[in-house]
Design a protein around this motif. Structure first.
Motif, PDB file in Angstrom:
ATOM      1  N   LYS A   8     -10.741  -1.411  -0.924  1.00  0.00           N
ATOM      2  CA  LYS A   8     -11.244  -0.357  -0.021  1.00  0.00           C
ATOM      3  C   LYS A   8     -10.101   0.469   0.570  1.00  0.00           C
ATOM      4  O   LYS A   8     -10.258   1.667   0.807  1.00  0.00           O
ATOM      5  N   GLU A   9      -8.968  -0.171   0.803  1.00  0.00           N
ATOM      6  CA  GLU A   9      -7.805   0.581   1.298  1.00  0.00           C
ATOM      7  C   GLU A   9      -7.317   1.578   0.238  1.00  0.00           C
ATOM      8  O   GLU A   9      -6.980   2.716   0.557  1.00  0.00           O
ATOM      9  N   LEU A  27       0.826  -1.208   0.000  1.00  0.00           N
ATOM     10  CA  LEU A  27       0.000   0.000   0.000  1.00  0.00           C
ATOM     11  C   LEU A  27       0.862   1.261   0.000  1.00  0.00           C
ATOM     12  O   LEU A  27       0.525   2.256  -0.662  1.00  0.00           O
ATOM     13  N   ARG A  73     -11.071  -5.964   0.594  1.00  0.00           N
ATOM     14  CA  ARG A  73     -10.338  -5.296   1.662  1.00  0.00           C
ATOM     15  C   ARG A  73      -9.224  -4.412   1.082  1.00  0.00           C
ATOM     16  O   ARG A  73      -9.048  -3.261   1.487  1.00  0.00           O
ATOM     17  N   HIS A  74      -8.491  -4.950   0.120  1.00  0.00           N
ATOM     18  CA  HIS A  74      -7.410  -4.183  -0.500  1.00  0.00           C
ATOM     19  C   HIS A  74      -7.967  -3.014  -1.311  1.00  0.00           C
ATOM     20  O   HIS A  74      -7.455  -1.889  -1.226  1.00  0.00           O
ATOM     21  N   GLY A  95      -9.935   4.239  -0.053  1.00  0.00           N
ATOM     22  CA  GLY A  95      -9.885   5.069   1.164  1.00  0.00           C
ATOM     23  C   GLY A  95      -8.781   6.109   1.076  1.00  0.00           C
ATOM     24  O   GLY A  95      -8.971   7.270   1.455  1.00  0.00           O
TER      25      GLY A  95
END
Length: 450
Positions: free
Chosen positions: A171-172, A115, A168-169, A175
């Protein structure tokens, strides 16, 4: 919106060629471009290792956006954030971020550095696209997700599955974009979302991808998941084979006619609404594959597809517009040929690739394999041991020398045209893949004959 996809992970054109192409796109009905830079972006600092030797400069990126603005084309940059990141993970520096150690296709979403790296990449691209109100985060074809040790451990600990881990990834990533770039909207391909439940999907943005074979069920799912709008993605070139050199017109027209039917049926799924379409034009299937159709070769198909969308079908009006804008006399859809000299950017390359595609291999192999004097008196054995009867050799010599001279002259002209549009690496690759395998056989024969 109608966005034309520029896939720069292969055969990225010089900016001087884009200066000619952008007015044409606007004239044909496009109002935006989706730019997939990959290693053509001028990454700097820690990310400089990602740059191609022929990457655009920062001035080039600014010039591209000025040209787009001048011709009323919105620029949407595309940054792959999960799969199709071979251009990143091929480097030793980033190999530890692979989902599966052997394969450079996809990120491991559990390593914090993944990330961190993505944030740096996104930040540099967005910084150079301050005019853009959209960004595309890719996220398609995340091959081998769930096969890495970290992913297996995560799924075991969290009683999760690949779909949960994927979201999950995503959304990161979303975000980060939401927090850092207020008002910037995100697009993504949808193929990885299709197996994920309605409940898990709520609140995620999707782009209904080109490969959607039966969009109805997927659109129903997205409507039920609370999506307000969808985009579609068709294709004007680059989907009929990784080594395809000539664009099949009828195939791509039918693709767009199918999407028009989906658009017409979409009101049944209100409040889900259609927001735009991306006309994809893939240049490679991935970072490691060969080049497929060059952009000048795909322009007649692009014109037909854009005008089909503008007119709600390939009407007489659409056909007339295509012929007028491209300077053609007629288009033969089933034969995938165009009659007339043409007046569009790169038309010389279009006609010369047509010659290579239709005649180079056939002419040379026919001469080498069917000329009885060559087979009988100038075989590989004769050539290896350097002997032959001049009387027999003279019977085919002048014909072979003329064929060689004609094709060498043609190839010099072709190379000059390619060099006008493309960087040296593209010219060499295209010649190596499409010309040299056949012309080298003739060259070797002429060398031995002499």
């Amino acid at each position: 919106m109608r966005l034309v996809h520029l896939d720069l992970k292969g055969a990225a054109p010089k900016v001087s060629y884009l200066e000619e192409v952008f007015p044409l796109l606007s004239q044909l009905g496009a109002n935006g471009i989706l730019i997939e830079y990959e290693d053509m972006f001028p990454f700097k600092g820690e990310l400089e290792t990602l740059r191609s030797p022929y990457a655009y400069s920062e001035e080039d990126i600014e010039r591209i956006q000025q040209l787009a603005e001048q011709h009323k084309l919105e620029v949407v940059p595309l940054v792959q954030t999960f799969g199709h990141v071979e251009f990143i993970l091929k480097h030793k520096k980033y190999q530890h971020l692979r989902e599966v150690e052997r394969f450079p296709n996809s990120f491991n979403p559990h390593v914090p550095n993944t990330l961190t790296l993505l944030k740096s990449i996104l930040a540099q691209v967005i910084e150079k696209h301050r005019r853009s109100s959209w960004i595309h985060i890719g996220a398609d074809e995340v091959f081998h997700l769930g096969e890495g040790t970290d992913s297996k451990n995560w799924m075991s600990r969290n009683k999760g599955d690949v779909g949960t881990m994927y979201l999950r990834h995503i959304k990161e990533v979303l975000g980060f974009l939401t927090a850092q770039y207020w008002g910037l909207r995100a697009l993504m391909w949808d193929d990885m979302l299709r197996k994920i439940s309605v409940g898990a999907l709520r609140g995620t943005v999707a782009l209904v991808a080109r490969a959607c074979p039966a969009p109805g069920p997927f659109l129903t799912k997205y409507a039920e998941s609370g999506f307000e709008a969808v985009w579609f993605a068709s294709a004007f070139k680059g989907t009929t084979g990784p080594a395809q050199t000539w664009t099949p017109l009828s195939y791509h027209l039918k693709n767009h006619l199918s999407w028009l039917k989906v658009m017409q049926a979409l009101p049944q799924l209100a409040p889900l609404r259609f927001q735009g379409i991306v006309l994809t034009g893939w240049q490679r299937y991935d970072h490691y594959s060969v080049l497929c159709e060059l952009l000048p070769v795909g322009i007649p198909s692009l014109a037909i597809c854009l005008q089909t969308l503008v007119n709600g079908g390939f009407t007489e009006e659409a056909k007339r517009k295509v012929l007028d804008v491209l300077g053609l006399e007629s288009v033969q859809l089933e034969q995938s040929t165009c009659e007339g000299r043409g007046a569009f950017p790169g038309v010389e390359i279009y006609h010369m690739v047509e010659q290579v595609n239709g005649h180079l291999k056939e002419n040379i192999l026919k001469t080498l394999e069917e000329e009885s004097a060559i087979r009988g008196w100038f075989s590989p054995y004769h050539r290896k041991h350097r002997f032959g009867n001049p009387r027999n050799m003279e019977s085919f010599g002048s014909k072979v020398l003329k064929l060689h001279e004609d094709w060498e002259s043609f190839v010099r002209d072709l190379r000059a045209q390619l060099e006008r549009v493309y960087f040296p690496d593209t010219v060499e690759e295209w010649m190596e893949e499409n010309v040299n395998p056949y012309l080298d056989q003739l060259r070797d024969l002429v060398r031995d004959y002499r």
